[in-house]
Scaffold this motif. Structure first.
Motif, PDB file in Angstrom:
ATOM      1  N   LEU A 183      29.848  -0.944  17.898  1.00  0.00           N
ATOM      2  CA  LEU A 183      31.062  -1.743  17.737  1.00  0.00           C
ATOM      3  C   LEU A 183      31.036  -2.898  18.741  1.00  0.00           C
TER       4      LEU A 183
ATOM      5  N   TRP B  81      45.443 -14.671  10.454  1.00  0.00           N
ATOM      6  CA  TRP B  81      45.808 -13.901  11.629  1.00  0.00           C
ATOM      7  C   TRP B  81      45.865 -14.759  12.896  1.00  0.00           C
TER       8      TRP B  81
ATOM      9  N   ALA C  76      41.872  -9.981  29.029  1.00  0.00           N
ATOM     10  CA  ALA C  76      42.533 -10.935  28.124  1.00  0.00           C
ATOM     11  C   ALA C  76      42.993 -12.163  28.908  1.00  0.00           C
TER      12      ALA C  76
ATOM     13  N   SER D 277      28.801  -5.627  17.766  1.00  0.00           N
ATOM     14  CA  SER D 277      29.240  -6.498  16.675  1.00  0.00           C
ATOM     15  C   SER D 277      30.407  -7.390  17.104  1.00  0.00           C
ATOM     16  N   LEU D 278      30.877  -7.222  18.336  1.00  0.00           N
ATOM     17  CA  LEU D 278      31.993  -8.034  18.818  1.00  0.00           C
ATOM     18  C   LEU D 278      31.577  -9.088  19.835  1.00  0.00           C
TER      19      LEU D 278
ATOM     20  N   SER E 106      41.584 -15.860  28.306  1.00  0.00           N
ATOM     21  CA  SER E 106      42.560 -16.885  27.962  1.00  0.00           C
ATOM     22  C   SER E 106      42.401 -18.112  28.863  1.00  0.00           C
TER      23      SER E 106
ATOM     24  N   GLU F  27      36.325  -0.224  24.633  1.00  0.00           N
ATOM     25  CA  GLU F  27      35.279   0.695  24.170  1.00  0.00           C
ATOM     26  C   GLU F  27      34.345   1.072  25.315  1.00  0.00           C
TER      27      GLU F  27
ATOM     28  N   ILE G  40      39.530 -13.359  22.058  1.00  0.00           N
ATOM     29  CA  ILE G  40      40.187 -12.588  23.116  1.00  0.00           C
ATOM     30  C   ILE G  40      40.381 -11.143  22.669  1.00  0.00           C
ATOM     31  N   GLU G  41      40.845 -10.970  21.437  1.00  0.00           N
ATOM     32  CA  GLU G  41      41.019  -9.615  20.901  1.00  0.00           C
ATOM     33  C   GLU G  41      39.688  -8.862  20.893  1.00  0.00           C
ATOM     34  N   ASP G  42      38.640  -9.555  20.499  1.00  0.00           N
ATOM     35  CA  ASP G  42      37.324  -8.912  20.438  1.00  0.00           C
ATOM     36  C   ASP G  42      36.858  -8.471  21.826  1.00  0.00           C
TER      37      ASP G  42
ATOM     38  N   LYS H 269      38.756  -7.804  24.367  1.00  0.00           N
ATOM     39  CA  LYS H 269      39.608  -6.683  24.786  1.00  0.00           C
ATOM     40  C   LYS H 269      39.121  -5.375  24.174  1.00  0.00           C
ATOM     41  N   LEU H 270      38.828  -5.435  22.886  1.00  0.00           N
ATOM     42  CA  LEU H 270      38.368  -4.230  22.202  1.00  0.00           C
ATOM     43  C   LEU H 270      37.038  -3.755  22.773  1.00  0.00           C
TER      44      LEU H 270
ATOM     45  N   ILE I  15      42.234 -16.733  20.055  1.00  0.00           N
ATOM     46  CA  ILE I  15      42.935 -15.460  20.069  1.00  0.00           C
ATOM     47  C   ILE I  15      42.073 -14.353  19.466  1.00  0.00           C
ATOM     48  N   GLU I  16      41.281 -14.716  18.483  1.00  0.00           N
ATOM     49  CA  GLU I  16      40.402 -13.728  17.857  1.00  0.00           C
ATOM     50  C   GLU I  16      39.328 -13.261  18.839  1.00  0.00           C
TER      51      GLU I  16
ATOM     52  N   ARG J  48      46.201  -4.721  15.363  1.00  0.00           N
ATOM     53  CA  ARG J  48      46.294  -6.167  15.186  1.00  0.00           C
ATOM     54  C   ARG J  48      47.295  -6.553  14.109  1.00  0.00           C
TER      55      ARG J  48
ATOM     56  N   LYS K 118      30.289 -12.975  26.259  1.00  0.00           N
ATOM     57  CA  LYS K 118      30.912 -13.717  25.159  1.00  0.00           C
ATOM     58  C   LYS K 118      30.988 -15.178  25.576  1.00  0.00           C
TER      59      LYS K 118
ATOM     60  N   ARG L  97      42.151  -4.032  29.717  1.00  0.00           N
ATOM     61  CA  ARG L  97      42.281  -4.907  28.538  1.00  0.00           C
ATOM     62  C   ARG L  97      43.090  -6.154  28.868  1.00  0.00           C
TER      63      ARG L  97
END
Lengths: 132, 255
Positions: free
Chosen positions: A104, B103, A24, A107-108, A28, A46, A37-39, A41-42, A34-35, B52, A128, A20
């Motif tokens: 999941l 956020w 990230a 959808s990311l 970056s 998964e 990047i979070e997606d 990572k998730l 940031i959103e 988060r 992405k 992760r």
């Protein structure tokens, strides 16, 4: 002109955080939000979890990140020859919670597909792009 | 294998039958059944976003709004399973909630703050324990996860604000520009962005349910009666909650 980062981690849950963080860091560098990047990572977590849960995976998970312009491509595969793909079967089947990870991920990320790797079964490939 | 796996197994045929009946009759009781039958799916997805920084209960609540939307829009004859159809809708609703909460503004700020806190804690802990702290010790001290500490150290700096006099990379002709050179005049859109940020912050004072109601009411123009149906409460109750939520917002914005 793609640049590649290869990561190989033990096929154990406690190593997923390293994947992760690595991804990230790469996202970056691409100036993802940031959103996003979070997606990413998730999604990678998964994919790793799927690989860990695959019944006959090898000792490692291999994660290849290709950076090409504003596009990040991450491929995740078990390390053993002929290993079961990370839950490839759930593409067409579903409903058990094992399969939900792929939905999941879908959808990311922008694109998600399984690719054949010679002698290795299938790898999960997800893309992405930098949001314009 | 997660311990939820045993719960999150629906009988496909039962689900299909329920949808067939629901699409024919549109009965609320059937819809309730379908909602309840899929709450595990919402929970499964909400948990994935729980790191988060928003309460899991709120995520489950907005995820449930997504689930209800998916149930209402799902058509059996499209040939996909309901979970396939519902997952992006639920995830979309959860992600929108994070956006509404500002956020994307908060997280870089939190990383910056954590970055500063890490630097301070390193000094403090070094004295206290006599050696440079480990990441685990820092995490315990700052009530963060180890991953957050590492991320704050790496990424926290990336979000530091640039000085206006920061020299931007010159292109070899000796005249390197500073940031001040290329910053333009006031941008009305920027002011609007600030308004949006304020509103996003203001939403933070609301409970999950109040947010859901205001969101449905004002962003999606859903009637109070319809919201009442979706949340399974009386219209009067929705009206009261809406009133209370608006008062809270006014109080916050007046500050």
């Amino acid at each position: 002109m793609a640049e590649t980062v290869d990561l190989r981690i033990p096929r154990k849950a406690e190593w997923v955080a390293v994947a992760r963080l690595t991804v990230a860091g790469i996202a970056s560098r691409l100036h993802f939000t940031i959103e996003d990047i979070e997606d990413v990572k998730l999604a990678v977590a998964e994919a790793c979890t799927n690989a860990i849960q695959a019944p006959d995976g090898g000792a490692f998970i291999e994660i290849r990140c290709d950076v090409d312009g504003d596009r990040l491509r991450v491929a995740v595969v078990n390390s053993v020859d002929g290993a079961a793909p990370p839950r490839a079967e759930v593409l067409d089947e579903e409903l058990s919670v094992d399969g939900l990870g792929v939905f999941l991920i879908r959808s990311l990320m922008d694109d998600v597909e399984y690719e054949d790797v010679p002698d290795r079964g299938k790898q999960l490939v997800m893309v992405k792009r930098l949001a314009s | 294998m997660s311990d939820e796996s045993t719960n999150v197994r629906w009988d496909r045929q039962t689900t299909r039958d329920a949808f067939a009946r629901y699409s024919a009759k549109r009965e609320d009781s059937l819809r309730d059944e379908l909602v309840v039958a899929h709450l595990n799916l919402v929970r499964y997805l909400a948990v994935k976003f729980a790191n988060r920084g928003e309460p899991l209960d709120d995520l489950i609540q907005v995820g449930t709004v997504g689930l209800i939307k998916a149930i209402d829009r799902f058509e059996l004859d499209r040939g996909v399973e309901f979970t396939t159809y519902a997952t992006p809708t639920i995830v979309g609703e959860i992600k929108r909630y994070f956006r509404d909460k500002g956020w994307a503004v908060k997280v870089p700020r939190r990383l910056q703050e954590l970055n500063l806190a890490v630097n301070r804690a390193v000094e403090k802990l070094s004295i206290e324990i006599g050696h440079a702290p480990t990441v685990a010790e820092l995490a315990a001290k700052l009530d963060a996860t180890e991953e957050e500490i590492l991320e704050a150290q790496e990424l926290g700096q990336a979000y530091n604000l640039l000085s206006l006099d920061t020299e931007l990379g010159g292109d070899g002709d000796g005249k390197s520009q500073t940031l001040a050179d290329i910053v333009g005049a006031d941008d009305p859109e920027l002011a609007m962005l600030e308004d949006r940020t304020v509103i996003a912050r203001a939403f933070g004072v609301l409970s999950g349910r109040e947010r859901v109601i205001l969101h449905l009411r004002f962003f999606e123009s859903v009637s109070q009666t319809e919201i009442a149906k979706r949340l399974n409460v009386s219209q009067m109750h929705v009206s009261r909650l809406q009133q209370k939520a608006l008062e809270k917002l006014r109080a916050f914005l007046a500050e």
